[in-house]
Design a protein around this motif. Structure first.
Motif, PDB file in Angstrom:
ATOM      1  N   ASP A 188       0.584  -1.377   0.413  1.00 33.74           N
ATOM      2  CA  ASP A 188       0.215  -0.086   0.099  1.00 33.74           C
ATOM      3  C   ASP A 188       0.645   1.357  -0.202  1.00 33.74           C
ATOM      4  O   ASP A 188       0.767   2.459  -0.354  1.00 33.74           O
ATOM      5  CB  ASP A 188      -0.758  -0.235   1.516  1.00 33.74           C
ATOM      6  N   LEU A 234      -1.716   3.852   1.890  1.00 33.87           N
ATOM      7  CA  LEU A 234      -2.595   3.848   2.906  1.00 33.87           C
ATOM      8  C   LEU A 234      -2.578   4.845   4.043  1.00 33.87           C
ATOM      9  O   LEU A 234      -4.767   4.236   5.062  1.00 33.87           O
ATOM     10  CB  LEU A 234      -1.786   2.166   4.488  1.00 33.87           C
ATOM     11  N   ARG A 243      -7.055   7.216   4.403  1.00 30.80           N
ATOM     12  CA  ARG A 243      -7.660   6.795   5.629  1.00 30.80           C
ATOM     13  C   ARG A 243      -8.335   9.005   5.959  1.00 30.80           C
ATOM     14  O   ARG A 243      -9.071   8.187   6.208  1.00 30.80           O
ATOM     15  CB  ARG A 243      -6.785   6.384   7.221  1.00 30.80           C
ATOM     16  N   HIS A 258      -6.800   2.950  -2.805  1.00 27.15           N
ATOM     17  CA  HIS A 258      -6.798   2.003  -2.101  1.00 27.15           C
ATOM     18  C   HIS A 258      -8.000   2.981  -0.496  1.00 27.15           C
ATOM     19  O   HIS A 258      -8.579   2.812   0.467  1.00 27.15           O
ATOM     20  CB  HIS A 258      -5.649   2.424  -0.521  1.00 27.15           C
ATOM     21  N   ALA A 275     -12.068   2.371   0.435  1.00 26.76           N
ATOM     22  CA  ALA A 275     -12.587   1.432   0.759  1.00 26.76           C
ATOM     23  C   ALA A 275     -13.924   1.816  -0.759  1.00 26.76           C
ATOM     24  O   ALA A 275     -14.129   2.934   0.019  1.00 26.76           O
ATOM     25  CB  ALA A 275     -13.420   1.217   1.950  1.00 26.76           C
ATOM     26  N   PRO A 309      -9.400  -3.112  -1.190  1.00 24.80           N
ATOM     27  CA  PRO A 309      -8.774  -2.377   0.122  1.00 24.80           C
ATOM     28  C   PRO A 309     -10.130  -2.457   1.051  1.00 24.80           C
ATOM     29  O   PRO A 309     -10.956  -2.060   0.886  1.00 24.80           O
ATOM     30  CB  PRO A 309      -9.261  -0.839  -1.075  1.00 24.80           C
ATOM     31  N   SER A 310      -9.297  -2.853   1.783  1.00 23.15           N
ATOM     32  CA  SER A 310      -9.647  -2.916   3.439  1.00 23.15           C
ATOM     33  C   SER A 310     -10.947  -3.521   3.797  1.00 23.15           C
ATOM     34  O   SER A 310     -11.797  -3.779   4.111  1.00 23.15           O
ATOM     35  CB  SER A 310     -10.063  -1.430   4.472  1.00 23.15           C
ATOM     36  N   GLU A 345     -13.429  -3.691   1.241  1.00 24.36           N
ATOM     37  CA  GLU A 345     -14.925  -3.579   1.094  1.00 24.36           C
ATOM     38  C   GLU A 345     -14.985  -3.523   0.216  1.00 24.36           C
ATOM     39  O   GLU A 345     -14.234  -3.027  -0.378  1.00 24.36           O
ATOM     40  CB  GLU A 345     -14.384  -2.236   1.898  1.00 24.36           C
ATOM     41  N   TRP A 380      -8.410 -11.882   8.471  1.00 25.82           N
ATOM     42  CA  TRP A 380      -8.147 -10.979   9.191  1.00 25.82           C
ATOM     43  C   TRP A 380      -7.444 -11.710  10.645  1.00 25.82           C
ATOM     44  O   TRP A 380      -5.958 -10.472  10.519  1.00 25.82           O
ATOM     45  CB  TRP A 380      -9.733 -10.718  10.141  1.00 25.82           C
ATOM     46  N   GLN A 382      -3.602  -6.070  11.565  1.00 25.27           N
ATOM     47  CA  GLN A 382      -4.548  -6.629  12.996  1.00 25.27           C
ATOM     48  C   GLN A 382      -3.501  -6.935  14.060  1.00 25.27           C
ATOM     49  O   GLN A 382      -3.943  -6.491  14.939  1.00 25.27           O
ATOM     50  CB  GLN A 382      -5.321  -8.051  13.018  1.00 25.27           C
TER      51      GLN A 382
END
Length: 295
Positions: free
Chosen positions: A21, A25, A29, A98, A100, A134-135, A137, A182, A188
């Motif tokens: 990313d 990333l 956000r 990236h 979502a 991405p993410s 979603e 995840w 995570q």
């Protein structure tokens, strides 16, 4: 679960995947991060240090991998992407910036998809055949959009531990899904910043989870999809952690390390025979275009 007849009688398929990313990333956000070089530097590390360290490890181990790369990274970190290509690894689609996917904004979804494809075509020379949202979603349009653009597989869903086929409205098989989870995503456990105070786990804790998940995949004769980020696993001790995990996997017989596209192609030879008709989950909505997924 029945054992999957992988190529060369392999007992399990191991898929090492990296979401490269870089700065996207953090830009996706919060666009205001463009003025926060400290925050962006985590993504810069992935391009500057993380990817080269990972490529060195993969080369020393003689292993293939798949890198899911946003189009912005292809355009702005081109020399790093070219190193990945030169090393023989697969480049797959991971959006453009990236972002979502918002199901209420189909125009942005289409823009992210198409600009990402064009960026990869410019640098790699061919269109990508794989996609990871991405993410994680997605929207009900995803399977149709990817199918129309000739994609072979998707790796965005968490609803299974084995690959499976998506089906279109007419009942014909479409994309191969390579599910992830995840618990096998390094971010995570290890990704943190000033705004997201996520406790950083020890490498021993993470390695124990990866080993336990692989052990069960090996017993079932199935599929293991490990998701990593160069700005996370590219740290020195975590590259060592990945090396230790590879050594653990190699203690097992008949393990097939493969790129995502190779896993998907192999599944196309065996998956439809195991499931002749798609099933609709009562927990999933069928898209307006009639697209459904096996579950």
């Amino acid at each position: 679960m029945p054992n999957v007849p992988w190529p060369n009688n392999a007992k399990v398929a191991v898929n090492l995947t990296f979401d490269f990313d870089a700065e996207t990333l953090w830009l996706s956000r919060d666009p205001a991060n463009i003025d926060r070089p400290g925050t962006l530097s985590q993504g810069t590390y992935g391009a500057k240090v993380g990817v080269p360290k990972i490529l060195e490890l993969l080369s020393s181990e003689g292993l293939p991998a798949t890198f899911f790369v946003p189009g912005w990274v292809v355009d702005n970190r081109t020399h790093v992407v070219e190193k990945i290509i030169k090393a023989g690894h697969e480049i797959a689609h991971h959006g453009y910036l990236h972002k979502a996917v918002d199901p209420k904004d189909p125009e942005l979804e289409l823009e992210e998809l198409e600009t990402g494809i064009e960026a990869i075509k410019r640098v790699v020379g061919i269109a990508p055949v794989g996609y990871r949202a991405p993410s994680g979603e997605t929207s009900p349009n995803l399977v149709r959009l990817l199918s129309e653009r000739g994609f072979l597989y998707d790796s965005s869903m968490t609803d299974d531990v084995e690959p499976y086929c998506h089906f279109l409205q007419d009942g014909s098989p479409s994309l191969v899904e390579l599910p992830w989870h995840w618990s096998l995503d390094d971010a995570q456990y290890l990704l943190s910043n000033a705004k997201t105070h996520r406790p950083i786990q020890t490498n021993e804790h993470i390695l124990s989870i990866w080993k336990a998940e692989f052990h069960e995949a090996y017993l079932s004769g199935g599929y293991f999809n490990l998701l990593m980020h160069p700005q996370v696993t590219g740290r020195p001790s975590r590259v060592r952690m990945l090396s230790d995990f590879i050594a653990y996997v190699r203690k097992h017989d008949n393990v097939w390390f493969a790129q995502s596209q190779d896993v998907a192609n192999a599944w196309l030879q065996i998956g439809p025979k195991q499931s002749a008709e798609p099933m609709i989950s009562p927990f999933l909505k069928v898209g307006q275009d009639g697209t459904i997924s096996q579950c």
